[in-house]
Design a protein around this motif. Structure first.
Motif, mmCIF file in Angstrom:
data_model
loop_
_atom_site.group_PDB
_atom_site.id
_atom_site.type_symbol
_atom_site.label_atom_id
_atom_site.label_comp_id
_atom_site.label_asym_id
_atom_site.label_seq_id
_atom_site.Cartn_x
_atom_site.Cartn_y
_atom_site.Cartn_z
ATOM 1 N N UNK A 1 8.413 6.240 8.730
ATOM 2 C CA UNK A 1 8.270 6.239 7.270
ATOM 3 C C UNK A 1 6.857 5.817 6.880
ATOM 4 N N UNK A 2 6.298 4.847 7.600
ATOM 5 C CA UNK A 2 4.917 4.436 7.346
ATOM 6 C C UNK A 2 3.963 5.598 7.611
ATOM 7 N N UNK A 3 4.180 6.317 8.714
ATOM 8 C CA UNK A 3 3.343 7.474 9.020
ATOM 9 C C UNK A 3 3.430 8.540 7.946
ATOM 10 N N UNK A 4 4.658 8.777 7.442
ATOM 11 C CA UNK A 4 4.835 9.755 6.364
ATOM 12 C C UNK A 4 4.121 9.312 5.093
ATOM 13 N N UNK A 5 4.214 8.026 4.772
ATOM 14 C CA UNK A 5 3.541 7.509 3.582
ATOM 15 C C UNK A 5 2.024 7.611 3.717
ATOM 16 N N UNK A 6 1.504 7.342 4.917
ATOM 17 C CA UNK A 6 0.064 7.463 5.138
ATOM 18 C C UNK A 6 -0.393 8.904 4.900
ATOM 19 N N UNK A 7 0.364 9.849 5.426
ATOM 20 C CA UNK A 7 0.032 11.262 5.240
ATOM 21 C C UNK A 7 0.082 11.651 3.772
ATOM 22 N N UNK A 8 1.131 11.211 3.082
ATOM 23 C CA UNK A 8 1.285 11.541 1.662
ATOM 24 C C UNK A 8 0.158 10.934 0.837
ATOM 25 N N UNK A 9 -0.234 9.690 1.147
ATOM 26 C CA UNK A 9 -1.332 9.059 0.419
ATOM 27 C C UNK A 9 -2.609 9.884 0.520
ATOM 28 N N UNK A 10 -2.925 10.364 1.709
ATOM 29 C CA UNK A 10 -4.138 11.155 1.889
ATOM 30 C C UNK A 10 -4.031 12.493 1.162
ATOM 31 N N UNK A 11 -2.862 13.098 1.171
ATOM 32 C CA UNK A 11 -2.677 14.366 0.458
ATOM 33 C C UNK A 11 -2.837 14.185 -1.049
ATOM 34 N N UNK A 12 -2.354 13.020 -1.555
ATOM 35 C CA UNK A 12 -2.417 12.782 -2.995
ATOM 36 C C UNK A 12 -3.837 12.535 -3.503
ATOM 37 N N UNK A 13 -4.811 12.481 -2.618
ATOM 38 C CA UNK A 13 -6.205 12.441 -3.062
ATOM 39 C C UNK A 13 -6.509 13.687 -3.891
ATOM 40 N N UNK A 14 -5.905 14.810 -3.518
ATOM 41 C CA UNK A 14 -6.152 16.075 -4.210
ATOM 42 C C UNK A 14 -4.943 16.573 -4.983
ATOM 43 N N UNK B 1 0.825 -1.191 0.000
ATOM 44 C CA UNK B 1 0.000 0.000 0.000
ATOM 45 C C UNK B 1 0.866 1.251 0.000
ATOM 46 N N UNK B 2 2.010 1.182 0.699
ATOM 47 C CA UNK B 2 2.933 2.313 0.644
ATOM 48 C C UNK B 2 3.461 2.546 -0.757
ATOM 49 N N UNK B 3 3.557 1.482 -1.547
ATOM 50 C CA UNK B 3 4.048 1.607 -2.926
ATOM 51 C C UNK B 3 3.114 2.458 -3.772
ATOM 52 N N UNK B 4 1.819 2.440 -3.451
ATOM 53 C CA UNK B 4 0.868 3.254 -4.205
ATOM 54 C C UNK B 4 1.096 4.750 -3.963
ATOM 55 N N UNK B 5 1.771 5.084 -2.863
ATOM 56 C CA UNK B 5 2.124 6.485 -2.634
ATOM 57 C C UNK B 5 3.277 6.914 -3.521
ATOM 58 N N UNK C 1 -0.931 16.139 -6.603
ATOM 59 C CA UNK C 1 0.064 15.216 -7.130
ATOM 60 C C UNK C 1 1.410 15.457 -6.453
ATOM 61 N N UNK C 2 2.085 14.378 -6.069
ATOM 62 C CA UNK C 2 3.414 14.461 -5.462
ATOM 63 C C UNK C 2 4.325 13.504 -6.214
ATOM 64 N N UNK C 3 5.485 13.977 -6.615
ATOM 65 C CA UNK C 3 6.412 13.157 -7.383
ATOM 66 C C UNK C 3 6.793 11.910 -6.603
ATOM 67 N N UNK C 4 6.753 10.746 -7.290
ATOM 68 C CA UNK C 4 6.995 9.473 -6.601
ATOM 69 C C UNK C 4 8.413 9.345 -6.053
ATOM 70 N N UNK C 5 9.385 9.942 -6.733
ATOM 71 C CA UNK C 5 10.769 9.867 -6.258
ATOM 72 C C UNK C 5 10.918 10.631 -4.948
ATOM 73 N N UNK C 6 10.274 11.799 -4.864
ATOM 74 C CA UNK C 6 10.312 12.591 -3.631
ATOM 75 C C UNK C 6 9.670 11.814 -2.485
#
Length: 384
Positions: free
Chosen positions: A319-332, A270-274, A334-339
């Motif tokens: 890192x999991x917490x950061x990925x969870x936050x980024x996933x929710x932000x990416x609902x609206x 699931x983190x990979x989807x971020x 776009x965030x570069x996957x490398x970043x």
């Protein structure tokens, strides 16, 4: 010994990265490499836990875990599971999802982009629960003591992590989901979808955790029977080693290991989807990472433990917490996957460096003849 244990992992890494570079260029190479590091980092504690259980099994069941188990881990959780998530979210069949990814990448990307709010909400809630349950638990070692001590005290409140996760989900549905990003740059209201998917992610986490606890309890029961059999053998003057675990007990251990591995795999997948929606990049990166998790498990069983690096687990969960936050932000947004990937890698690297510095201070203290009690050792660790 190192080459014998990690040889297959090195070979799969070289082949996977070469294939990514050949088919998708440097971007594919970079994303696959980041996914590999992310999977290894997030699954580090998985390897430690696996090793603790695997060492109790005989050689036959160890081989079963390292052969059939790796097939389940790589082809089941890391390859099939991402396809299933995409298929359910985009409301298409799994085979159709793979066909689209191969034959019509643009159409596939459109479907995945439009389904991303559901994927992000589901994954964000699942990962957020992992992170919250970690930081609200009292632990012997504290990496960021100024933050972890008060949170551990708050964690004594029952169901606090579930309450916070639901609040985060409601806020996300009322903010990010109102203008969710869609294919072509459009924005639509996905509040209901995000709420439903987020609740599904929360339920999935609770079910996986409950299943793991069930097998863990079974394992403890079988362990008690094993100790009783050994004690009885000693009293009768027999060799205690002959009173080992029965086939049923070993089978329960194997099931427990597979459930553990599957539950740990959820955060990596699931983190990979971020980081990317490309199912083949995911399969390559997560597959490479899974090989190293298996190799690490074998290494820990045969050589010892990596518990000296006490903050790695902390870094992985941050890192999991950061990925969870980024996933929710990416609902609206776009965030570069490398970043996104580099944020997780940076947190893991920071925790590893803190662990090394802590070990150096303890070693210097021992060399100078200093004595420390348990409290002072914790203080040394928390300042790293």
């Amino acid at each position: 010994m190192l080459l014998k244990t990690f040889g297959w992992s090195f070979g799969v890494t070289a082949a996977g990265l070469a294939l990514a570079a050949l088919l998708w260029g440097w971007q594919g190479f970079a994303v696959v490499a980041i996914l590999s590091v992310l999977e290894i980092s997030l699954s580090f504690d998985n390897a430690v836990v696996n090793a603790g259980v695997l060492k109790k099994l005989n050689a036959f069941w160890q081989r079963i875990f390292l052969t059939i188990g790796i097939l389940i881990a790589v082809f089941g959780m890391r390859l099939v599971f991402p396809v299933v998530i995409v298929a359910i979210s985009a409301k298409i069949g799994p085979i159709e999802a793979v066909d689209l990814a191969l034959a019509d990448p643009d159409k596939y990307q459109q479907l995945v982009t439009d389904a991303h709010p559901a994927i992000a909400a589901f994954g964000g809630m699942f990962l957020l629960m992992i992170f919250l349950d970690f930081i609200f638990e009292e632990r012997e070692y504290k990496w960021l003591a100024w933050l972890e001590r008060p949170l551990a005290k708050l964690g004594k409140v029952d169901m606090l992590s579930v309450c916070i996760a639901l609040i985060v989900l409601l806020v996300s549905a009322m903010t990010f989901a109102v203008e969710a990003h869609q294919h072509g740059g459009a924005h639509v209201d996905k509040s209901a979808t995000v709420l439903l998917s987020g609740v599904a992610g929360l339920i999935t986490y609770l079910l996986v955790g409950g299943l793991s606890s069930h097998f863990e309890n079974k394992l403890e029961e079988e362990d008690e029977r094993e100790h009783e059999a050994e004690e009885k053998a000693r009293q009768e003057g027999k060799d205690p080693s002959l009173a080992g675990l029965a086939g049923k007990a070993a089978f329960f251990m194997f099931l427990y290991l597979e459930v553990l591995d599957a539950s740990f795999s959820f955060d990596g997948v699931i983190g990979a989807f971020a980081i990317t929606n490309h199912i083949f990049w995911m399969a390559l990166g997560l597959g490479i990472g899974a090989m190293y998790v298996r190799s690490l498990t074998v290494y820990l069983v045969r050589q010892g433990t990596l518990d000296d690096y006490v903050y790695l687990e902390h870094g992985a969960h941050y890192a999991i917490g950061a990925l969870a936050t980024i996933l929710l932000i990416t609902i609206k947004y776009e965030i570069n996957e490398v970043v996104t990937g580099l944020i997780g890698v940076a947190l893991i690297a920071a925790s590893f460096w803190s662990s090394v510095r802590r070990n150096q201070r303890i070693s210097q203290s021992h060399d100078s003849g200093g004595e420390k009690d348990e409290t002072s050792d914790e203080e040394v660790g928390s300042k790293a």
